[in-house]
Design an enzyme around this catalytic site. Structure first.
Site, PDB file in Angstrom:
ATOM      1  CG  ASP A   1      -6.999  -4.767   5.895  1.00  0.00           C
ATOM      2  OD1 ASP A   1      -6.627  -4.690   7.082  1.00  0.00           O
ATOM      3  OD2 ASP A   1      -7.492  -3.811   5.269  1.00  0.00           O
TER       4      ASP A   1
ATOM      5  CG  ASN B   1      -0.242  -0.106   2.492  1.00  0.00           C
ATOM      6  OD1 ASN B   1       0.523   0.790   2.847  1.00  0.00           O
ATOM      7  ND2 ASN B   1      -0.426  -1.201   3.226  1.00  0.00           N
TER       8      ASN B   1
ATOM      9  CG  PHE C   1      -1.676   5.993  13.657  1.00  0.00           C
ATOM     10  CD1 PHE C   1      -1.024   5.913  14.880  1.00  0.00           C
ATOM     11  CD2 PHE C   1      -1.579   7.162  12.922  1.00  0.00           C
ATOM     12  CE1 PHE C   1      -0.297   6.983  15.367  1.00  0.00           C
ATOM     13  CE2 PHE C   1      -0.849   8.248  13.387  1.00  0.00           C
ATOM     14  CZ  PHE C   1      -0.206   8.147  14.616  1.00  0.00           C
TER      15      PHE C   1
END
Ligand code: C5P
Length: 403
Positions: free
Chosen positions: A282, A213, A332
């Site tokens: 994820d 990411n 976060f």
């Protein structure tokens, strides 16, 4: 804002080829909002001219204890009383030996001896040949100077001007600046161990491809630096990012979420604070191939299945030490919209006392950010600022919560 802003520093140069780095250091200090008064020994003037240092600092340089520009003719008293710190960079082996014995036969050593030790710290950045540095006499002097309350910075390692390679180079200007910023920061987390995760994870599809990411790791690295500045022992578990390790921080590099989980498990038992800034993937490919998946020309695409990665933060936050309050966990959340609602829900789901929300796409890769601190009582905004300043504020907030 730098912790150095508004400070007045006497920058002392003793003799050594590293004097050229003192010019860079002077500029870097000025950029951080410091006023710099340069004092040079006679030996230093063989390596760098007072003209250069005057031009860079914007102040006349002092080189002699007999300099009569001061009305009372006591430059060593006046200069040392005005300073927030005296920084000697470079500090030669000879100059450190002099300091150790309290000798005072030139302005710089005289001023160091005459300084009020409780109010004006003395910080020295050694610079010398590796044999001189390794010599028992120098090592003895360094140990004694530290025992006397002098803050002796580390030395760098590498090629030396003499052609030899080893320990003894003076730190680079940027490194000294970082150490000085740490020196002046309030020690709000002194004695604490802080574990930080940062950056993305990389989940391999095959040896040449993977999914990841856009996290740059900058926020997490800034937090690791801020925690170190606040006096903590910091371990930074970093996904694949190209960022320099903050000085004094122990870095553990990982690639995948599962490697990150293993590294966290290895270090979390001794931590009192866990700050999970990493953008952990994820999912990972269900079956990563040991060999490159080949395009065979048939037009067929590989069928990628996914499995969910472990939730590192939720696992740690539900561990007995976290539940008992011995470990303070901070999560976060990078969201694209409805920050307050998502961050509030995420805080409860993860089981953490503090969750820090930010707008992901707006901040990825940037040097600035804005944060929303969400706890059980509500939310507090840390308005737009540099990631480093936000990190310093966040660390102060965490320290307050820990009492
Ligand atoms: O990805 P998500 O928005 O759920 O991330 C929220 C928090 O959980 C972040 O602090 C992140 O570091 C952490 N996290 C984690 N392990 C995961 C996913 C997220 O530790 N697998």
């Amino acid at each position: 804002m730098s912790t150095l802003a508004g400070k007045h520093i006497v920058l002392g140069l003793s003799g050594g080829i590293a004097c050229y780095k003192a010019a860079e250091l002077c500029r870097a200090l000025m950029k951080s909002g410091v006023t710099v008064q340069v004092v040079m020994t006679e030996a230093a003037e063989h390596f760098m001219t007072a003209v250069t240092m005057q031009a860079l600092s914007g102040r006349a340089v002092f080189t002699s204890q007999w300099d009569n520009r001061e009305a009372n003719n006591m430059a060593h008293i006046n200069l040392s009383r005005e300073a927030d710190a005296i920084v000697v960079a470079p500090a030669s082996a000879d100059f450190m030996a002099k300091l150790l014995h309290g000798r005072a036969d030139d302005l710089l050593s005289l001023m160091c001896l005459a300084r009020p030790v409780e109010q004006v710290p003395l910080i020295v950045a050694p610079a010398m040949n590796r044999e001189m540095w390794a010599n028992p006499a120098t090592q003895r002097n360094v140990a004694q100077l530290r025992a006397d309350g002098v803050h002796v910075l580390d030395v760098g390692q590498g090629d030396q001007a003499c052609g030899e390679t080893g320990d003894g180079r003076m730190l680079e200007a940027e490194e000294i600046l970082e150490d000085l910023e740490s020196f002046f920061a309030p020690k709000l987390l002194k004695g604490k161990n802080v574990l930080v995760t940062a950056g993305p994870t990389y989940e391999a599809i095959d040896p040449v491809r993977g999914i990841t990411n856009l996290s740059s790791g900058k926020m997490g690295f800034a937090i690791a630096r801020a925690a170190h500045m606040a006096g903590a022992q910091v371990t930074l578990v970093a996904g694949p990012v190209h960022l320099p390790t903050p000085r004094g921080v122990q870095r553990v590099n990982v690639q995948s979420a599962r490697q990150m989980q293993t590294a966290v498990a290895q270090h979390v038992d001794t931590a009192q604070v866990f700050i999970s800034t990493a953008a952990v993937a994820d999912w990972r490919p269900a079956n990563s191939s040991d060999q490159k998946i080949k395009k065979d020309g048939s037009g067929q695409t590989p069928q990628l299945g996914f499995v969910e990665n472990p939730d590192i933060l939720a696992t740690v936050a539900h561990s007995p030490r976290a539940v008992s309050g011995a470990l303070f966990c901070v999560g976060f959340a990078a969201e694209s919209h409805d920050l307050l609602a998502h961050a509030t829900a995420k805080r409860e789901r993860k089981g953490v006392p503090l969750l820090v929300g930010n707008i992901g796409p707006a901040t990825f890769g940037q040097d600035d950010n804005a944060l929303l601190l969400v706890d059980v009582d509500g939310a507090r905004e840390l308005p737009h600022a540099s990631k480093q300043n936000l990190a310093i504020e966040l660390v102060a907030d965490i320290a307050r919560r820990m009492g």
